[in-house]
Design an enzyme around this catalytic site. Structure first.
Site, mmCIF file in Angstrom:
data_model
loop_
_atom_site.group_PDB
_atom_site.id
_atom_site.type_symbol
_atom_site.label_atom_id
_atom_site.label_comp_id
_atom_site.label_asym_id
_atom_site.label_seq_id
_atom_site.Cartn_x
_atom_site.Cartn_y
_atom_site.Cartn_z
ATOM 1 N N LYS A 156 42.894 47.526 37.179
ATOM 2 C CA LYS A 156 41.479 47.787 36.924
ATOM 3 C C LYS A 156 40.804 48.355 38.175
ATOM 4 O O LYS A 156 40.012 49.303 38.106
ATOM 5 C CB LYS A 156 40.802 46.487 36.479
ATOM 6 N N SER A 157 41.124 47.786 39.325
ATOM 7 C CA SER A 157 40.484 48.218 40.574
ATOM 8 C C SER A 157 40.834 49.657 40.906
ATOM 9 O O SER A 157 39.971 50.462 41.269
ATOM 10 C CB SER A 157 40.910 47.297 41.722
ATOM 11 N N ASP A 209 40.058 36.934 43.869
ATOM 12 C CA ASP A 209 40.296 36.959 42.424
ATOM 13 C C ASP A 209 41.507 36.136 42.005
ATOM 14 O O ASP A 209 41.672 35.827 40.822
ATOM 15 C CB ASP A 209 40.470 38.403 41.936
ATOM 16 N N ARG A 237 38.651 35.619 33.894
ATOM 17 C CA ARG A 237 39.674 35.002 34.736
ATOM 18 C C ARG A 237 39.757 33.487 34.514
ATOM 19 O O ARG A 237 40.826 32.888 34.667
ATOM 20 C CB ARG A 237 39.431 35.332 36.202
#
Length: 402
Positions: free
Chosen positions: A21-22, A282, A354
C-alpha cells in the site's frame, strides 16, 4: 455492521501477499506527475481509492479532494496540490478530519500558500508553493517528509528540508526516495535532512509494486503461533521498514526460513523481549499478538504515534488483550504484555483494519471461539484478508449488516 466469527484453527500452506500500500501510494502520485505510464499492483482497497480519487480530482480540475480515511493520501497530496498551484479543499471521513496536519499549517503559509482550517477538515489551500528552506519536526510523522519530497522537485528553485528533530519511521522516507528515483527524480539526503533541486521532471514509465511487508506481519505471526505458512511475493531487498518484523520474530524465537522471494515460518515456542518500534509502528498490533502467546514479559516502546491512527492503537490492542485474559497495560509510548493462555472473547475492531487482522490471528490459538466487530474495516488495506486466512486453514465467518 459487520462481525467476523472465528474458531481456533491452524494455518498451513502458502499465500501471496498483496502489493505494498505504501509503495503504491507513491507510485500513483509519481505516475500522475509524470503524465503517464502504468502502475501494476493496485488493489481495490479504500486507501488506494482515496489516492486514485485525489489524483483524478486534480487531473479534472475539481475543487474538492476527498481523502476518505487515508492519512497518507491527505499528507502526501497537500504539498503536491500546493506545488501545482491548485486552489482546493481537502475533506475526509472517519477519524481523518481530526488527524493532525499542524506542520503543513505552519509551513505552507511561510512558502506562499494560504490555508483555511478550523481545527478539523476541510482544509482549503490557495496559492503557489515557493521553493526555500522547510524546517520540519521529524518525530511527528514521516508522511510530512514524503509529501514535501514528492512536491518540492516541481518548484522553480532549489529547496531544503531541515529536520528539527530526529526522523522516525525513516524507512518510509527511504521508500519515497527509491520510488522517486525510479521515476527519474532525485533528492539528496544531507546531514540534517534533504536537498531537492527544482525544475525536475518525473519520467513516464511502467511500474510494478512490490509485495506488502506490513501485511506479511499478520501471517508471519499466524504461522509462528499455529502452523506452517509460506509467504510469497516479497522483496527481500525492499526499503520497506516493516521487513524488520522478520528479525524481531526471530529474536522472539520464531522459526523462519528466508528464501529469495518467500518466507516460511513454522510453529514455534516464543519468548518475551524488549522491542522498539519507532521505525515500524504499523507492526505493533501483530507483534502484540505474538507477545500474548510468548513466555514471559514483552515491552514495546517507541509507539506513541499509534494514538493518532484509525484508532488509538495502544488502547485498542490493550483493551482486546485484556478481554482475552492477557495481562497487559499501556505505557506512554507503548505497552507491557505478560504472555499467557488466551480465551476466546467478543472483541472490538475499533473500525481499524490492523486491529481486526491482528486479533483474527490472536483467535487462532485461543481457548474457545471469538468474534470481532467492524470486520470489513479490512477493506482499507487488504480486502482479501479473510479469503486468504480461510484458504490457509483459518475458520473465519464474516457476517455483514448484523
Amino acid at each position: 455492521m459487520s462481525v467476523v466469527k472465528l474458531k481456533p484453527s491452524a494455518l498451513s500452506g502458502s499465500v501471496t501477499l498483496p502489493p505494498s500500500k505504501s509503495a503504491a501510494h507513491r507510485a500513483l502520485i509519481c505516475k500522475f506527475l509524470a503524465g503517464g505510464g502504468s502502475v501494476d499492483g493496485i488493489i481495490p482497497s479504500d486507501d488506494m481509492k482515496a489516492t486514485g480519487n485525489a489524483l483524478n480530482a486534480l487531473r479534472n480540475g475539481y475543487d474538492v479532494i476527498d481523502c476518505i480515511e487515508s492519512g497518507s493520501t491527505l499528507r502526501f497530496m497537500i504539498p503536491v496540490a500546493a506545488a501545482l498551484g491548485k486552489n482546493v479543499s481537502f475533506v475526509g471521513s472517519g477519524k481523518l478530519p481530526q488527524r493532525p496536519i499542524d506542520e503543513y499549517l505552519r509551513l505552507l503559509p511561510e512558502h506562499g500558500v494560504k490555508c483555511e482550517y478550523s481545527g478539523a477538515l476541510p482544509l482549503k489551500i490557495r496559492g503557489q508553493l515557493k521553493a526555500g528552506k522547510y524546517e520540519v519536526a521529524g518525530h511527528i510523522s514521516s508522511q510530512y517528509i514524503t509529501g514535501l519530497l514528492l512536491a518540492l522537485p516541481l518548484l522553480s528553485g532549489d529547496s531544503e528540508i531541515i529536520l528539527t528533530s530526529p526522523l522516525q519511521s525513516k524507512p518510509y522516507a527511504d521508500m519515497t526516495l527509491k520510488v522517486m528515483s525510479d521515476y527519474g527524480v532525485i533528492a539528496e539526503e544531507t546531514e540534517n535532512g534533504y536537498f531537492i533541486k527544482g525544475n525536475q521532471l518525473y519520467k513516464k514509465r511502467d511500474y510494478k509494486v512490490e509485495g506488502d511487508w506490513s501485511q506479511a506481519a499478520f501471517f508471519l505471526v499466524g504461522g509462528a503461533l499455529s502452523g506452517d505458512v509460506t509467504l510469497k511475493g516479497l522483496d527481500m531487498n525492499s526499503t520497506q521498514g516493516d521487513k524488520e518484523i522478520v528479525n524481531i520474530l526471530k529474536a522472539l524465537g520464531a522459526d523462519i526460513e528466508v528464501k529469495r522471494s518467500s518466507l516460511r515460518v513454522k510453529r514455534s515456542v516464543l519468548k518475551g523481549a524488549q522491542i522498539n518500534v519507532s521505525d515500524i509502528p504499523d507492526t505493533v498490533p501483530a507483534l502484540a499478538v505474538a507477545a500474548m502467546y510468548a513466555k514471559g514479559k514483552t515491552v514495546i516502546t517507541g509507539a506513541e504515534r499509534l494514538r493518532i491512527k484509525e484508532s488509538d492503537r495502544l488502547e485498542s490492542v490493550v483493551t482486546n488483550l485484556r478481554k482475552m485474559g492477557i495481562n497487559a497495560k499501556e505505557t506512554p509510548d507503548g505497552m507491557l504484555i505478560e504472555g499467557g493462555r488466551a480465551k476466546g472473547a467478543s472483541l472490538c475492531g475499533f473500525n481499524d483494519h490492523r486491529i481486526v487482522m491482528a486479533f483474527s490471528i490472536a483467535a487462532l490459538c485461543a481457548d474457545g471461539e471469538s468474534e470481532i466487530s467492524d470486520a470489513m474495516s479490512i477493506n482499507k488495506s487488504y480486502p482479501d484478508f479473510f479469503e486468504d486466512y480461510n484458504l490457509l486453514g483459518g475458520a473465519a465467518d464474516v457476517i455483514s449488516d448484523r
